[in-house]
Design a protein around this motif. Structure first.
Motif, PDB file in Angstrom:
ATOM      1  N   TYR B 110      78.488  31.020   2.919  1.00 12.47           N
ATOM      2  CA  TYR B 110      77.583  31.777   2.064  1.00 12.47           C
ATOM      3  C   TYR B 110      78.182  33.155   1.839  1.00 12.47           C
ATOM      4  CZ  TYR B 110      73.282  34.345   0.840  1.00 12.47           C
ATOM      5  OH  TYR B 110      72.351  35.137   0.238  1.00 12.47           O
ATOM      6  N   GLU B 119      76.941  38.165  -7.326  1.00 13.28           N
ATOM      7  CA  GLU B 119      77.050  36.712  -7.235  1.00 13.28           C
ATOM      8  C   GLU B 119      76.759  36.254  -5.823  1.00 13.28           C
ATOM      9  OE1 GLU B 119      80.438  35.559 -10.486  1.00 13.28           O
ATOM     10  OE2 GLU B 119      80.638  34.872  -8.429  1.00 13.28           O
ATOM     11  N   TRP B 120      75.919  35.277  -5.711  1.00 18.33           N
ATOM     12  CA  TRP B 120      75.682  34.652  -4.417  1.00 18.33           C
ATOM     13  C   TRP B 120      76.285  33.261  -4.521  1.00 18.33           C
ATOM     14  CZ3 TRP B 120      72.585  37.865  -6.977  1.00 18.33           C
ATOM     15  CH2 TRP B 120      71.910  38.873  -6.273  1.00 18.33           C
ATOM     16  N   LEU B 121      77.077  32.866  -3.550  1.00 15.66           N
ATOM     17  CA  LEU B 121      77.725  31.564  -3.633  1.00 15.66           C
ATOM     18  C   LEU B 121      77.498  30.781  -2.353  1.00 15.66           C
ATOM     19  CD1 LEU B 121      79.613  29.975  -5.555  1.00 15.66           C
ATOM     20  CD2 LEU B 121      81.490  30.823  -4.206  1.00 15.66           C
ATOM     21  N   LEU B 122      77.052  29.546  -2.529  1.00 21.62           N
ATOM     22  CA  LEU B 122      76.807  28.666  -1.384  1.00 21.62           C
ATOM     23  C   LEU B 122      77.717  27.464  -1.514  1.00 21.62           C
ATOM     24  CD1 LEU B 122      73.024  28.978  -1.896  1.00 21.62           C
ATOM     25  CD2 LEU B 122      74.038  29.406   0.331  1.00 21.62           C
ATOM     26  N   VAL B 123      78.639  27.299  -0.593  1.00 17.20           N
ATOM     27  CA  VAL B 123      79.542  26.155  -0.634  1.00 17.20           C
ATOM     28  C   VAL B 123      79.428  25.391   0.684  1.00 17.20           C
ATOM     29  CG1 VAL B 123      81.921  25.388  -0.833  1.00 17.20           C
ATOM     30  CG2 VAL B 123      81.150  27.365  -2.122  1.00 17.20           C
ATOM     31  N   PRO B 124      78.958  24.145   0.630  1.00 20.81           N
ATOM     32  CA  PRO B 124      78.872  23.369   1.867  1.00 20.81           C
ATOM     33  C   PRO B 124      80.257  23.038   2.403  1.00 20.81           C
ATOM     34  CG  PRO B 124      78.133  22.096  -0.016  1.00 20.81           C
ATOM     35  CD  PRO B 124      78.466  23.437  -0.532  1.00 20.81           C
ATOM     36  N   ARG B 127      82.120  19.856   1.394  1.00 15.81           N
ATOM     37  CA  ARG B 127      82.671  19.661   0.045  1.00 15.81           C
ATOM     38  C   ARG B 127      83.922  20.500  -0.191  1.00 15.81           C
ATOM     39  NH1 ARG B 127      78.050  17.205  -2.514  1.00 15.81           N
ATOM     40  NH2 ARG B 127      77.336  15.995  -0.747  1.00 15.81           N
ATOM     41  N   THR B 151      86.857  23.912  -3.954  1.00 16.43           N
ATOM     42  CA  THR B 151      86.156  22.631  -3.978  1.00 16.43           C
ATOM     43  C   THR B 151      86.626  21.868  -5.203  1.00 16.43           C
ATOM     44  OG1 THR B 151      84.331  23.440  -5.323  1.00 16.43           O
ATOM     45  CG2 THR B 151      84.120  23.702  -2.954  1.00 16.43           C
ATOM     46  N   ALA B 152      86.026  20.714  -5.446  1.00 15.64           N
ATOM     47  CA  ALA B 152      86.426  19.908  -6.595  1.00 15.64           C
ATOM     48  C   ALA B 152      86.084  20.603  -7.905  1.00 15.64           C
ATOM     49  CB  ALA B 152      85.732  18.553  -6.529  1.00 15.64           C
ATOM     50  N   SER B 153      85.257  21.634  -7.823  1.00 22.45           N
ATOM     51  CA  SER B 153      84.832  22.305  -9.043  1.00 22.45           C
ATOM     52  C   SER B 153      85.271  23.747  -9.010  1.00 22.45           C
ATOM     53  CB  SER B 153      83.313  22.214  -9.150  1.00 22.45           C
ATOM     54  OG  SER B 153      82.771  23.404  -9.670  1.00 22.45           O
ATOM     55  N   HIS B 154      85.731  24.272 -10.152  1.00 20.82           N
ATOM     56  CA  HIS B 154      86.151  25.668 -10.193  1.00 20.82           C
ATOM     57  C   HIS B 154      84.963  26.578  -9.919  1.00 20.82           C
ATOM     58  CE1 HIS B 154      88.469  29.156 -11.207  1.00 20.82           C
ATOM     59  NE2 HIS B 154      87.518  29.539 -12.019  1.00 20.82           N
ATOM     60  N   THR B 155      83.799  26.216 -10.452  1.00 20.93           N
ATOM     61  CA  THR B 155      82.594  27.025 -10.266  1.00 20.93           C
ATOM     62  C   THR B 155      82.223  27.145  -8.795  1.00 20.93           C
ATOM     63  OG1 THR B 155      81.851  26.133 -12.358  1.00 20.93           O
ATOM     64  CG2 THR B 155      80.210  27.261 -11.042  1.00 20.93           C
ATOM     65  N   GLY B 156      82.526  26.101  -8.026  1.00 17.29           N
ATOM     66  CA  GLY B 156      82.145  26.109  -6.627  1.00 17.29           C
ATOM     67  C   GLY B 156      83.239  26.633  -5.712  1.00 17.29           C
ATOM     68  N   SER B 157      84.259  27.282  -6.285  1.00 18.18           N
ATOM     69  CA  SER B 157      85.347  27.802  -5.467  1.00 18.18           C
ATOM     70  C   SER B 157      85.171  29.298  -5.286  1.00 18.18           C
ATOM     71  CB  SER B 157      86.687  27.508  -6.136  1.00 18.18           C
ATOM     72  OG  SER B 157      86.830  26.117  -6.301  1.00 18.18           O
TER      73      SER B 157
END
Lengths: 499, 187
Positions: B110, B119-124, B127, B151-157
């Motif tokens: 987090y 920006e707040w980002l939550l990456v499990p 993943r 992660t598999a997604s740019h948004t989630g990196s």
């Protein structure tokens, strides 16, 4: 079937394993297609050269080029083999060096089969294997249609498939009706395709003529004078004819590309087939389809028409290959979406009124700013033009706000935004790989936030624009409680519900 | 907090109270302030020089018409760039330091980043595909490092900047190991 992901170099097997799979060649007629295409092009060039300059060097060069082309095609065919093993598909090319493309079978995400007119006449098809970023790509150009069908079945099946068995049952998920081809002019892309085609043909002719020395400054100048000298009535007539031809041309192009567009489902994959002259079929592995996308523009909205695309994990060129319906009545599109991922959650929750102000400001601000600068430096015309654009931007902003919405149910969630190109994505809950909440200073002042759902499919992320800040967090928490709830501020019940 | 219209509908059935994300537990290193300040200085210093040059050139060009009207005000350009520079070098780094926070729970990374925009980002962790710890030349001078989580997604990196080197390398190793253990097939 056990999948072993060891780093063993291709071709090397452990003792006692199954014998290496048989190497196969492409269909022997393959080179005919390529050679014929070059033959036609070169014959055209050669004939033109012959007409202009007699038996010139250009003509002999053409003949030599033709011979080289033939030799090239034959050697390519002779040196290329492929084999479908238990774990890998291997494509070998052994001309001078030896290159082996090895694609792990458990990474195969899609198999495209396409056939141009030439291929179809000879009963051939080109097979393209897509294995995502870490698997690579391979192309078999070309094999027989039966072999293409077999490869598709074998490569996309989880369990080994008996080639001799009867093809498994297939269910038709969607099929274009002829009437729907009339929707073509509604989508801008097809409206301008005829121009693009005409442009490329003209460009090709010009280059060809230039190469052959047919284009001289005199001729170009004369052509320019001829055009300029045309009576204005003729110019107007031509423009009107062009305007009339645009929708008709778009219907024709659309029909060529999307003739008999059919989406079927069979043994764990979705297969979309389309095309009149070049028949193309794209197979997507079902479990990698993590969502769908419904798109439309204002014209299509007025006619209640939508396009459907699939959000697929690791699929290159998703815009074309993920297409599930190019244009269909909205209800039918929703039914197809439901058949692919399940019912679309609804009704959509609208976003707070503060979002409306923000959409309008964001639409109107750029032309307003340019207009103000133009007015300040005394560019009256530009200022007026910008004023008109600013006025037009207000309804655009209003519509952008109207289209914002989000919803979720127990299995999937949906986000919608956009006006000139409205997109509604429906994503499987399990496809989410993270959440991003964004808040600019202005959003913070009016209590809005943008929620990005990071998804390991499609474009990688989909935004819920300008949601109420607490809603954005609650939405994420509702979909993946385990990830979000540990980080929520403890809210006193009374204060939290106040308002 | 802003008023909430009813309950957020369709979140799986049960209505939830208004939700807010709390701040992540850990701050980044204080040396990150120096890092950001130097970075901004390296951008705005040359930009200011450039603006001075442009202003001098435009003032002496003697254009007429619309370009002339713009050129007459060219003297404001270095002032504007200079003001933005002072703001960026003097205020932004401290502000960023107050905003930038991170936390790694049992299964989620987090982070909160940004200053003007946040920006707040939550990456499990399950993943995460790759974790890199890296240092630029400036970070090396200051003993800082950046952890990059993909992660598999740019948004989630995401990127965690301004961590002390020791913390960063331990975090990267730990995350990589746990990501490997927890890896599930959402991709």
């Amino acid at each position: 079937m056990t999948v072993r992901a060891d780093g063993r170099p291709p071709g090397e097997r452990e003792p006692g394993a199954a014998p290496p799979p048989a190497r196969q060649r492409l269909h022997p007629l393959t080179f005919v297609v390529g050679a014929t295409r070059e033959l036609l092009a070169l014959l055209g060039a050669g004939a033109a050269g012959l007409l202009v300059g007699g038996l010139s060097t250009a003509f002999y060069f053409t003949l030599v080029g033709l011979a080289f082309g033939l030799v090239f095609h034959v050697t390519t065919w002779a040196t290329f083999t492929y084999s479908v093993g238990e774990e890998r598909v291997e494509l070998r090319r052994a001309l001078i060096g030896r290159t082996v493309t090895s694609i792990p079978r458990d990474r195969v995400r899609g198999v495209d089969v396409s056939a141009t007119l030439g291929h179809r006449l000879l009963g051939l098809a080109v097979v393209r294997i897509d294995a995502g970023a870490d698997g690579g790509e391979g192309e078999l150009n070309a094999v027989s249609r039966r072999e293409a069908d077999r490869l598709r079945r074998v490569l996309l099946a989880r369990a080994p498939v008996d080639a001799a068995a009867a093809p498994p049952a297939r269910a038709v998920l969607a099929r274009m009706r002829r009437r729907w081809f009339l929707y073509a002019p509604l989508s801008g892309a097809y409206l301008f395709t005829p121009f693009a085609l005409a442009g490329s043909v003209l460009g090709f002719l010009y280059n060809l003529g230039d190469d052959l020395g047919l284009v001289t400054r005199d001729r170009v100048a004369r052509l320019g004078h001829d055009v300029a000298g045309l009576p204005s009535a003729a110019v107007v007539a031509a423009a009107v004819a062009l305007l009339l031809a645009m929708p008709i041309g778009s219907v024709i192009v659309f029909t060529l590309f999307n003739w008999d567009f059919t989406v079927t489902e069979r043994d764990g994959s979705l297969v979309a087939e389309r095309g009149l002259v070049t028949r193309r079929s794209v197979a997507l592995e079902r479990r990698r389809v993590r969502g769908v996308e419904l798109t439309d523009n204002p014209f299509e909205r007025a006619a209640r028409v939508a396009r459907v695309g699939a959000l697929v994990t690791g699929l290159g060129d998703a815009a074309h290959r993920g297409r599930l319906l190019p244009a269909a009545p909205r209800a039918y599109a929703a039914a197809v979406a439901a058949a692919v991922v399940g019912p679309v959650p609804g009704p959509l929750v609208p976003h707070p009124p503060a979002a409306r102000v923000r959409r309008i400001v964001r639409a109107a601000a750029p032309p307003l700013a340019v207009g103000a600068v133009a007015a300040a430096v005394g560019q009256g015309r530009v200022a007026v033009l910008c004023a008109v654009l600013t006025v037009l931007a207000v309804p655009l902003g209003l519509d952008r706000y109207r289209q914002l919405g989000h919803a979720a149910d127990a299995h999937r969630f949906t986000l919608r935004s956009g006006s000139l190109l409205r997109r509604q994505v429906v994503v499987d809950r399990g496809a989410v790989v993270g959440w991003r909440v964004r808040q600019s200073l202005l959003q913070r002042r009016v209590g809005l936030a943008t929620l990005d759902a990071a998804v390991g499919a499609g474009e990688g992320g989909y935004a819920g624009l300008d949601m109420a800040a607490p809603d954005a967090v609650a939405f994420a928490a509702g979909i993946t409680p385990a990830w979000v709830e540990p980080f929520l501020e403890p809210v006193p019940r009374a204060a939290g519900r106040g308002g | 907090m802003t008023a909430v219209r009813g309950a957020p509908a369709g979140d799986g059935g049960d209505a939830r109270p208004a939700a807010r994300l709390r701040a992540p537990a850990h701050r980044v290193s204080r040396r990150a302030i120096a890092h950001w300040a130097i970075e901004y200085l390296l951008v705005f210093g040359p930009a200011f020089g450039l603006a001075l040059g442009v202003a001098a050139w435009a003032g002496s060009a003697g254009w007429t018409g619309a370009p002339g009207a713009v050129a007459a005000h060219a003297g404001w350009l270095p002032v504007a760039v200079g003001a933005a520079g002072v703001l960026a070098v003097g205020v932004a780094p401290v502000w960023r330091y107050r905003v930038h926070r991170w936390e790694v729970s049992a299964d989620v990374v987090y982070t909160r980043t940004g200053w003007f925009d946040r920006e707040w980002l939550l990456v499990p962790v399950g993943r995460i595909q790759t974790v890199d710890a890296g240092q630029g030349w400036l970070e090396r001078l200051l003993g800082l490092a950046t952890v990059e989580i993909n992660t598999a997604s740019h948004t989630g990196s995401s990127e965690l900047t301004g961590l002390p080197v020791g913390v960063a390398t331990r975090l990267a190793e730990d995350l990589a190991r746990r990501a490997h253990d927890l890896r599930d097939d959402a991709t």
